[in-house]
Structure formats: C-alpha cells, structure tokens
Design a protein around this motif. Structure first.
Motif, short mmCIF file in Angstrom:
data_model
loop_
_atom_site.label_atom_id
_atom_site.label_comp_id
_atom_site.label_asym_id
_atom_site.label_seq_id
_atom_site.Cartn_x
_atom_site.Cartn_y
_atom_site.Cartn_z
N TRP A 135 0.77 -1.21 0.06
CA TRP A 135 -0.06 -0.21 0.17
C TRP A 135 1.02 1.38 -0.03
O TRP A 135 1.88 1.26 0.68
CB TRP A 135 -0.96 -0.02 1.28
N ALA A 136 0.48 2.30 -0.58
CA ALA A 136 1.19 3.75 -0.66
C ALA A 136 1.79 4.21 0.32
O ALA A 136 3.03 4.46 0.46
CB ALA A 136 0.48 4.54 -1.33
N GLU A 137 0.81 4.22 1.44
CA GLU A 137 1.27 4.97 2.74
C GLU A 137 2.59 4.16 3.30
O GLU A 137 3.48 4.39 3.95
CB GLU A 137 0.35 5.22 3.63
N ASN A 138 2.14 2.48 3.17
CA ASN A 138 3.20 1.51 3.97
C ASN A 138 4.61 1.88 3.28
O ASN A 138 5.63 1.55 3.65
CB ASN A 138 2.56 0.15 4.04
N ILE A 139 4.59 1.75 1.78
CA ILE A 139 5.97 1.88 1.07
C ILE A 139 6.41 3.08 1.40
O ILE A 139 7.71 3.01 1.68
CB ILE A 139 5.35 1.66 -0.60
N ALA A 140 5.80 4.35 1.63
CA ALA A 140 6.24 5.37 1.65
C ALA A 140 7.08 5.34 3.15
O ALA A 140 8.14 5.78 3.35
CB ALA A 140 5.30 6.61 1.72
N VAL A 141 6.22 4.99 4.15
CA VAL A 141 6.89 5.12 5.60
C VAL A 141 8.09 4.13 5.83
O VAL A 141 9.11 4.35 6.46
CB VAL A 141 5.85 5.17 6.65
N SER A 142 7.89 3.05 5.23
CA SER A 142 9.02 2.09 5.12
C SER A 142 10.28 2.36 4.63
O SER A 142 11.20 2.36 5.41
CB SER A 142 8.37 0.59 4.44
N ASN A 143 10.13 2.97 3.55
CA ASN A 143 11.38 3.68 2.91
C ASN A 143 11.97 4.74 3.84
O ASN A 143 13.18 5.07 3.93
CB ASN A 143 11.15 4.15 1.44
N MET A 144 11.03 5.62 4.19
CA MET A 144 11.34 6.81 5.14
C MET A 144 12.10 6.10 6.41
O MET A 144 13.06 6.77 6.70
CB MET A 144 10.02 7.40 5.44
N TRP A 145 11.57 5.22 6.98
CA TRP A 145 12.27 4.92 8.31
C TRP A 145 13.56 3.72 7.79
O TRP A 145 14.61 3.89 8.60
CB TRP A 145 11.48 3.72 8.94
N LYS A 146 13.69 3.34 6.86
CA LYS A 146 14.77 2.83 6.27
C LYS A 146 15.85 3.47 6.26
O LYS A 146 17.09 3.52 6.86
CB LYS A 146 14.74 1.95 4.81
#
Length: 302
Positions: free
Chosen positions: A57-68
């Motif tokens: 999901w878009a928000e999950n992809i976004a925040v996962s990469n942000m925290w990475k």
C-alpha cells in the motif's frame, strides 16, 4: 484535476513500477524499494540489521522507505520485506520480522490482532482518522452505495479492487452482499487499480474502486467516497506500528524514535506525492526527509 503535492482530503496506492505480491503469501526481498545507491553512503558504526515487513500500500511503502533511510543514518542495516498483510502479522508474531509500520485499529485489522496480538508488541499511533470504502470520481452523479445497482451497466458490472487477502477486499465483498449489488468485485493489485482509475478519470468515464485514506490518489484527483448507510466499512481507524516481542529491549532507541513519530494528511500526503513524482520510493523518501528535516529531527531526538 488537482495536481499539487502535500494535500490529502480527509479520508485507508502508489503508481510506481512495483509488481503485486505473490499469491503464496511468501516473503520476498523488495529490491524495488532501494535506491540505486543501495543505502546511505555515510553512516555511523553499524548497529545490526532491522527487518521491516510491509504490504503493497502506498503509505506503507512510503513510511517503510522513510524509516529505512532514517535508521540507516543512525547506523542500522535495514531490509524491507514485501508480503501480504497476513504474513506480516505472522512474521512479527514469530519474531521473523522486527517492525511492521502499519496496523489499522480498532476495526480493519481486528481479526489479525485477535489472532496474533498476544505474541507481539503493539506500539504507538502515528496517524489518526483513516477511511475506506467504495470511491468514484467527483464528476459522477452518484452519492451512495445504494445507488450502484442503478448504474451497474455504466460500471460494466464491476468494482475494481486490490489484492486478495486485504481486509478491504473482504469488506468490499461484505458490502456487495449486504447491499445485494449486481456488480462483481474484480481483484487485482493497488498499482493496477490506480492505473484503471487514472485511465477512466482522464477520459471522464464511470468507474468505482475500493479505496482508502491516506492514499496519494486523493492528492491528485477529485474523488469521493460513496455513502455507506449500513456502515459495512466501519468507523474510522487509527494507524499504529508494531514490533516483535523483545525488540524494544534489543533496540530501545529505535522504539523511542518511532514512538515520537506522528504524521497527518498534509505530511503523509506530501511524502507519497514526492515518491510518486520521482517514481522511486527510496529516492522520493530521501528527498522528502531533506525537505522536512526539522520534523524528522523531532522524532529522532533522545
């Protein structure tokens, strides 16, 4: 059409070159999340590996990469694993994954929480007030799910959905039964649903999709949810993150940072829109971080 970053209508997604997860529910290494540099070029001393489990999901992809990126800056090696939602919960409960950044409670993920919640650590809320349901373009003369049968032919008898196994897919089928709709749910993937919606919207054609907020489509298109008088899709949720048992003891600084984490429609919408504009989750998240360094520094303060 609205074309600007940083605005999301209040409202449970990302049109990037990512394929949908395999139907076997297995874990795959998500190379598509990582930028060409393979990580932050300069970091402090390595502090070990953290494995993030996320669904497509878009928000999950976004925040996962942000925290990475944020954790790499602090010296951690971070691996993002892409999978369906059920394997994410299972992996966290078994200790095979360290962090899952997106949990919708108390409603959408209730069944997963009932099954696995005793074997994991549910952490802090980071987004308040989600929404999900059937959605159509604003230009369509329809306002309620109860009106869908009258327009079934215009929709070619179908509702465009996302992946099998998603809670939203199950709720969509419940709504079809509850409202006795003469439409079939066509499951695909989030990127495929986005593509069909954008094509129909650009041609001002009728389309109804399963959608959720936060989602980047609301930043770029005029969309409305159909009223749900029977409340099949439920009341708004909040989004939390969860970790495996023992993670807080192993990495207390990480949970301190993530417990400080809070986003709203504007900040999360801007992150997703930046990623969508660059067509690269890692590079988009990196650019957003640099543009919002004051905000993320508050999360990372000890």
């Amino acid at each position: 059409m609205k074309k600007h970053k940083g605005l999301l209508l209040f409202s449970l997604g990302l049109m990037v070159a990512l394929s949908a997860c395999g139907g076997d529910g297995g874990t795959t290494e998500d190379d598509g999340d990582v930028g060409t540099d393979g990580g932050v070029e300069e970091s402090t001393e390595e502090k070990g590996e953290i494995v993030i489990g996320r669904n497509n999901w878009a928000e999950n992809i976004a925040v996962s990469n942000m925290w990475k990126i944020l954790l790499e800056e602090e010296g951690y090696e971070v691996d993002i694993q892409s999978m369906d939602k059920a394997p994410v919960w299972l992996g966290i409960s078994r200790g095979e994954l360290d962090i899952a950044p997106e949990v919708w409670l108390p409603n959408t993920d209730e069944s997963y929480n009932d099954q696995y919640g005793d074997d994991l650590d549910m952490r802090e809320m980071w987004y308040e007030g989600t929404e999900l349901g059937f959605a159509v373009p604003e230009y369509m003369d329809i306002d309620s799910i109860e009106e869908l049968n009258d327009m079934a032919d215009e929709f070619d008898g179908q509702i465009v959905g996302i992946e099998e196994g998603a809670a939203l897919t199950d709720l969509a089928r419940d709504a079809i039964d509850e409202y006795d709709l003469d439409l079939d749910l066509v499951t695909s993937s989030d990127p495929a649903m986005n593509a069909e919606f954008m094509q129909a919207y650009n041609n001002e054609e009728p389309i109804v999709v399963t959608l959720w907020s936060p989602h980047w489509l609301f930043a770029d298109y005029d969309i409305k949810y159909l009223e749900d008088p029977k409340n099949v899709f439920g009341d708004p949720d909040d989004i939390y993150y969860m970790t495996r048992e023992g993670f807080a003891e192993d990495h207390p600084e990480v949970v301190e940072w993530m417990d400080n984490w809070m986003m709203d429609d504007e900040s999360l919408g801007d992150l997703m829109a930046t990623i969508n504009d660059l067509d690269d989750p890692y590079e988009g998240a990196k650019e957003w971080i640099e543009e919002n360094r004051d905000m993320v520094d508050e999360w990372m303060a000890e």
